[in-house]
Design a protein around this motif. Structure first.
Motif, PDB file in Angstrom:
ATOM      1  N   ASP A 149      -4.801  -4.607 -19.353  1.00  0.00           N
ATOM      2  CA  ASP A 149      -5.459  -3.355 -18.959  1.00  0.00           C
ATOM      3  C   ASP A 149      -5.949  -3.541 -17.532  1.00  0.00           C
ATOM      4  O   ASP A 149      -6.470  -4.619 -17.197  1.00  0.00           O
ATOM      5  CB  ASP A 149      -6.679  -3.058 -19.855  1.00  0.00           C
ATOM      6  N   GLU A 208     -11.604   1.716 -18.229  1.00  0.00           N
ATOM      7  CA  GLU A 208     -10.167   1.419 -18.213  1.00  0.00           C
ATOM      8  C   GLU A 208      -9.410   2.442 -17.371  1.00  0.00           C
ATOM      9  O   GLU A 208      -9.647   3.634 -17.480  1.00  0.00           O
ATOM     10  CB  GLU A 208      -9.649   1.454 -19.664  1.00  0.00           C
ATOM     11  N   SER A 217      -3.084   0.835 -18.959  1.00  0.00           N
ATOM     12  CA  SER A 217      -2.631  -0.178 -19.907  1.00  0.00           C
ATOM     13  C   SER A 217      -1.157  -0.420 -19.667  1.00  0.00           C
ATOM     14  O   SER A 217      -0.409   0.517 -19.364  1.00  0.00           O
ATOM     15  CB  SER A 217      -2.811   0.295 -21.346  1.00  0.00           C
TER      16      SER A 217
HETATM   17 MG    MG Z   1      -5.164   1.532 -23.033  1.00  0.00          MG
END
Ligand code: MG
Ligand code: ATP
Ligand code: MG
Ligand code: MG
Length: 430
Positions: free
Chosen positions: A346, A353, A356
């Motif tokens: 990530d 975040e 990913s």
């Molecule tokens: Mg993710």
């Protein structure tokens, strides 16, 4: 012909402008207006005894946010915005705005986000709000340019699909004739299929749909994903591409959007420095255990509290790498020497975040096995699995949320501020 307000200078002589009435002030013998277009603001001064009857009448009648066309003599005035003003010989009201306005465009009154979004067309007239979308446009241009220069082919994949990317509940079912269909959560399966198609480097900037059931400041139900997939590449290769893309995009915005950055009152727009730290998942959990104040154990996803605790510790963009295979999607490649962890990552901003990604499983048998392990039925993925039987190269890729990129870049407090017309649990109109 009218000219953009920003190109009116004290030397312009006579000029005609078009725009909206930003502010009006009447001081008896003098009336002042600020007129705004997308390039800037200019003062219009009306000495009541010296202008024509038509100008006086229009100035009296006009309301804030009306559309006007004004022409007149430009004079140097030190205290006016841009050091100049117009004394009009023409003041035409093109379209009179109703009063009162749903929100104050001149920003003297604070406005709730909901009110702003309900009257988004007015909200984006505010220079600091327009700046977000001008920067978003510049950033996505930089992303496109970067990926083209790196040899990527831009593709468009279907948003109406028959199967979920990863199963799960985050799906919007739709009416599609007599068939079961959904809005796509991610272009994942399609961009991988194009690796079997021999395109080698593809990208897509497009909508993703997720039936997120919790109201958060970083989740939308319709978001924009920047997705790439690369053949003959591993997770290290695409992490490098990702950090390069982030740095290049910040640099481009820094170089080309100084006015917008100033409108947003961002004092030091900091371009992140590559390479970003690669923090193993196990260490990230260790930090969260010490600092987040919430119970978390190896094998858990990174919660919002954990994200913040780890982010505070890291203080800059970083990658979390080497995730437990069990909590990543079936298409993430396990390490050969320790299949309990996988080649997934990530990309994190200290606040949340951003992306990913992973090296993907390219072997048919392993992929089927992993799909089964997740409790999914390989038969629903037949269209996806088929290409893996006819020459699928090794490949890797990632998906990066465009709104989160802009939100973190500009320090916005809510992801909805980075979308013109956000979709969330309560918002389907406008
Ligand atoms: Mg993710
Ligand atoms: P999160 O853990 O924050 O819910 P995710 O892991 O579910 O995100 P991915 O499936 O990895 O998200 O999608 C890739 C990227 O797309 C995310 O890192 C994020 O930037 C963006 N993204 C995913 N879901 C959303 C959403 N609901 N709203 C806005 N952006 C999103
Ligand atoms: Mg999610
Ligand atoms: Mg996540």
């Amino acid at each position: 012909m009218h000219i953009p307000i920003q190109s009116v200078t004290p030397q312009s002589g006579h000029a005609e402008i078009c725009g909206w009435v930003h502010e009006e002030r009447d001081l008896g013998g003098l009336a002042f207006f600020l007129i705004r277009d997308r390039t800037g603001i200019i003062q219009v001064t009306i000495p009541k005894k010296k202008v024509s009857e038509e100008v006086l009448l229009a100035a009296k009648k006009v309301s804030r946010e009306s559309v006007v066309r004004i022409a007149g003599t430009v004079k140097a005035v030190e205290k006016a915005p841009g050091g100049r003003e117009i004394v009009p010989d023409k003041f035409e009201i093109i379209n009179l705005a109703e009063t009162p306005l749903p929100l104050d465009v001149s920003e003297k009154v604070g406005v709730e986000l909901d009110t702003r979004l309900d009257a988004r067309f007015l909200d984006v007239r505010r220079p600091r709000v327009a700046a977000v979308f001008q920067i978003r446009s510049a950033a996505l241009f930089a992303v496109n340019e970067f990926l083209h220069k790196e040899g990527f082919i831009s593709i468009t994949t279907p948003k109406i699909v028959a199967a979920a990317t990863e199963g799960g509940t985050e799906l919007f079912p739709i009416a599609y004739f007599d068939k079961e269909a959904f809005l796509n959560q991610s272009p994942q399966l399609y961009k991988q299929m194009m690796m079997a198609g021999g395109f080698e480097k593809v990208y897509e900037i497009g909508p993703i749909f997720r039936a997120e059931e919790h109201n958060t400041t970083k989740h939308l139900n319709e978001a924009t994903s920047i997705d790439i997939e690369v053949s003959f590449a591993d997770h290290h290769d695409v992490m490098k591409t990702l950090e390069h893309l982030i740095v290049t995009t910040y640099e481009y915005v820094n170089k080309t959007c100084s006015t917008q950055i100033a409108n947003l009152e961002i004092d030091n727009f900091a371009v992140p420095k590559a390479p970003f730290t690669r923090l193993p998942y196990g260490e990230a959990i260790g930090i969260a255990q010490k600092k987040s104040g919430e119970p978390i154990k190896y094998g858990d996803d990174i919660s919002a509290a954990a994200e913040h605790a780890i982010g505070d510790e890291m203080g800059a963009h970083y990658f979390i790498v080497d995730w437990p295979t069990e909590i990543r999607p079936y298409y993430a490649m396990p390490y050969e020497d320790d299949p309990s962890i996988c080649k997934a990552f990530d990309l994190m901003h200290p606040r949340m975040e951003l992306s990913s990604g992973a090296q993907r499983v390219h072997q048919y048998d392993l992929l089927v096995q992993q799909i089964k392990k997740k409790g999914l039925n390989p038969e629903s993925f037949e269209f996806y699995l088929r290409p893996f039987r006819y020459g699928m190269p090794p490949h890797a890729g990632w998906g990066l949320g465009a709104e989160r990129l802009i939100m973190t870049m500009l320090g916005l407090s809510n992801v909805r501020e980075a979308v013109l017309f956000p979709r969330d649990m309560h918002r389907l109109v406008p």
